[in-house]
Design a protein around this motif. Structure first.
Motif, PDB file in Angstrom:
ATOM      1  N   VAL A  12       0.987  -1.229   0.200  1.00  0.00           N
ATOM      2  CA  VAL A  12       0.041   0.022  -0.139  1.00  0.00           C
ATOM      3  C   VAL A  12       0.879   1.188  -0.107  1.00  0.00           C
ATOM      4  N   GLN A  13       0.348   2.411  -0.591  1.00  0.00           N
ATOM      5  CA  GLN A  13       1.166   3.596  -0.677  1.00  0.00           C
ATOM      6  C   GLN A  13       0.979   4.179   0.625  1.00  0.00           C
ATOM      7  N   ALA A  14       2.010   4.980   1.320  1.00  0.00           N
ATOM      8  CA  ALA A  14       1.897   5.903   2.298  1.00  0.00           C
ATOM      9  C   ALA A  14       0.626   6.573   2.407  1.00  0.00           C
ATOM     10  N   GLY A  15       0.056   6.722   3.590  1.00  0.00           N
ATOM     11  CA  GLY A  15      -1.377   7.104   3.836  1.00  0.00           C
ATOM     12  C   GLY A  15      -2.629   6.442   3.442  1.00  0.00           C
ATOM     13  N   GLY A  16      -2.195   5.073   2.990  1.00  0.00           N
ATOM     14  CA  GLY A  16      -3.277   4.236   2.482  1.00  0.00           C
ATOM     15  C   GLY A  16      -3.657   3.174   3.973  1.00  0.00           C
ATOM     16  N   SER A  17      -4.404   2.720   3.793  1.00  0.00           N
ATOM     17  CA  SER A  17      -5.181   1.733   4.792  1.00  0.00           C
ATOM     18  C   SER A  17      -5.077   0.266   4.408  1.00  0.00           C
ATOM     19  N   LEU A  18      -5.058  -0.436   5.452  1.00  0.00           N
ATOM     20  CA  LEU A  18      -5.080  -2.333   5.322  1.00  0.00           C
ATOM     21  C   LEU A  18      -5.849  -2.547   6.475  1.00  0.00           C
ATOM     22  N   LYS A  19      -6.560  -3.728   6.404  1.00  0.00           N
ATOM     23  CA  LYS A  19      -7.107  -4.258   7.637  1.00  0.00           C
ATOM     24  C   LYS A  19      -6.825  -5.658   7.570  1.00  0.00           C
ATOM     25  N   LEU A  20      -5.969  -5.973   8.801  1.00  0.00           N
ATOM     26  CA  LEU A  20      -5.438  -7.380   8.944  1.00  0.00           C
ATOM     27  C   LEU A  20      -6.420  -8.162   9.598  1.00  0.00           C
ATOM     28  N   SER A  21      -6.721  -9.472   9.436  1.00  0.00           N
ATOM     29  CA  SER A  21      -7.456 -10.369  10.137  1.00  0.00           C
ATOM     30  C   SER A  21      -6.642 -11.589  11.015  1.00  0.00           C
ATOM     31  N   CYS A  22      -7.279 -11.929  11.858  1.00  0.00           N
ATOM     32  CA  CYS A  22      -6.517 -13.286  12.691  1.00  0.00           C
ATOM     33  C   CYS A  22      -7.615 -14.089  12.772  1.00  0.00           C
ATOM     34  N   ALA A  23      -7.576 -15.441  12.186  1.00  0.00           N
ATOM     35  CA  ALA A  23      -8.734 -16.380  12.575  1.00  0.00           C
ATOM     36  C   ALA A  23      -8.170 -17.225  13.593  1.00  0.00           C
ATOM     37  N   ALA A  24      -8.806 -17.267  14.690  1.00  0.00           N
ATOM     38  CA  ALA A  24      -8.289 -18.110  15.743  1.00  0.00           C
ATOM     39  C   ALA A  24      -9.045 -19.441  15.795  1.00  0.00           C
ATOM     40  N   SER A  25      -8.717 -20.464  16.249  1.00  0.00           N
ATOM     41  CA  SER A  25      -9.301 -21.800  16.369  1.00  0.00           C
ATOM     42  C   SER A  25      -8.821 -22.731  17.273  1.00  0.00           C
ATOM     43  N   GLY A  26      -9.422 -23.758  17.791  1.00  0.00           N
ATOM     44  CA  GLY A  26      -8.714 -24.754  18.653  1.00  0.00           C
ATOM     45  C   GLY A  26      -9.188 -24.974  19.921  1.00  0.00           C
ATOM     46  N   ARG A  27      -9.836 -23.772  20.470  1.00  0.00           N
ATOM     47  CA  ARG A  27     -10.170 -23.797  21.936  1.00  0.00           C
ATOM     48  C   ARG A  27     -11.067 -22.399  21.840  1.00  0.00           C
ATOM     49  N   THR A  28     -11.750 -22.229  23.387  1.00  0.00           N
ATOM     50  CA  THR A  28     -12.303 -20.911  23.614  1.00  0.00           C
ATOM     51  C   THR A  28     -11.177 -20.017  24.067  1.00  0.00           C
ATOM     52  N   PHE A  29     -11.322 -19.005  23.831  1.00  0.00           N
ATOM     53  CA  PHE A  29     -10.292 -17.776  24.085  1.00  0.00           C
ATOM     54  C   PHE A  29     -10.746 -17.001  25.120  1.00  0.00           C
ATOM     55  N   ASP A  73     -14.007 -10.314  16.940  1.00  0.00           N
ATOM     56  CA  ASP A  73     -15.544 -10.820  16.651  1.00  0.00           C
ATOM     57  C   ASP A  73     -15.531 -12.038  17.602  1.00  0.00           C
ATOM     58  N   ASN A  74     -16.258 -11.917  18.762  1.00  0.00           N
ATOM     59  CA  ASN A  74     -16.393 -13.378  19.778  1.00  0.00           C
ATOM     60  C   ASN A  74     -16.917 -14.395  18.981  1.00  0.00           C
ATOM     61  N   VAL A  75     -18.006 -14.064  18.119  1.00  0.00           N
ATOM     62  CA  VAL A  75     -18.783 -15.151  17.330  1.00  0.00           C
ATOM     63  C   VAL A  75     -18.336 -15.960  16.529  1.00  0.00           C
ATOM     64  N   LYS A  76     -17.325 -15.045  15.808  1.00  0.00           N
ATOM     65  CA  LYS A  76     -16.499 -15.638  14.617  1.00  0.00           C
ATOM     66  C   LYS A  76     -15.034 -16.005  14.966  1.00  0.00           C
ATOM     67  N   ASN A  77     -14.701 -15.569  16.401  1.00  0.00           N
ATOM     68  CA  ASN A  77     -13.250 -15.960  16.713  1.00  0.00           C
ATOM     69  C   ASN A  77     -12.362 -15.228  15.795  1.00  0.00           C
ATOM     70  N   MET A  78     -12.582 -14.172  15.676  1.00  0.00           N
ATOM     71  CA  MET A  78     -11.550 -13.378  14.718  1.00  0.00           C
ATOM     72  C   MET A  78     -11.287 -12.188  15.348  1.00  0.00           C
ATOM     73  N   VAL A  79      -9.840 -11.806  15.095  1.00  0.00           N
ATOM     74  CA  VAL A  79      -9.141 -10.428  15.663  1.00  0.00           C
ATOM     75  C   VAL A  79      -8.907  -9.651  14.340  1.00  0.00           C
ATOM     76  N   TYR A  80      -9.110  -8.220  14.720  1.00  0.00           N
ATOM     77  CA  TYR A  80      -8.802  -7.575  13.537  1.00  0.00           C
ATOM     78  C   TYR A  80      -7.894  -6.332  13.966  1.00  0.00           C
ATOM     79  N   GLN A  81      -7.010  -5.811  12.809  1.00  0.00           N
ATOM     80  CA  GLN A  81      -6.497  -4.638  13.079  1.00  0.00           C
ATOM     81  C   GLN A  81      -6.431  -3.848  12.076  1.00  0.00           C
TER      82      GLN A  81
END
Length: 120
Positions: A12-29, A73-81
């Motif tokens: 991405v160019q400077a000044g732009g945006s991105l959204k990272l995702s982290c899919a977590a699985s394997g247990r209750t977090f 997102d507690n339902v989807k077990n996802m963390v975002y940035q």
């Protein structure tokens, strides 16, 4: 077995945006602190942001305050940035980390990372 899978990196160019995702699985977090770390070439891995899975409490390193937002997102077990106003110095591999607050030594996990490159 706990798995953390990051996605959303890219160029991405400077000044732009991105959204990272982290899919977590394997247990209750519910007891976990979820974090984003990053490692730039030739540098040590550094903390970026955290979020408590149970309370939603967040924290950020000073260099990203006001630009990055961590969420879950507690339902989807996802963390975002959500990363806005990106700078070339944000270029790094970004890692998702899960740490059990009760048994951190035995239960800390890392994802494989996703590359973020910010061009000037």
């Amino acid at each position: 077995q706990v798995q953390l899978v990051e996605s959303g990196g890219g160029l991405v160019q400077a000044g732009g945006s991105l959204k990272l995702s982290c899919a977590a699985s394997g247990r209750t977090f519910s007891r976990y602190i979820m974090s984003w770390f990053r490692q730039a070439p030739g540098k040590e891995r550094e903390f970026v942001a955290f979020i408590s899975w149970s309370t939603g409490t967040t924290g950020y390193t000073d260099s990203v305050k006001g630009r990055f937002t961590i969420s879950r997102d507690n339902v989807k077990n996802m963390v975002y940035q959500q990363m806005n106003s990106l700078k070339p110095e944000d270029t790094a591999i970004y890692y998702c980390k899960a740490r059990d607050t009760y048994t951190p030594t035995q239960n800390t996990y890392w994802g494989q990372g996703t590359q973020v490159t910010v061009s000037s």
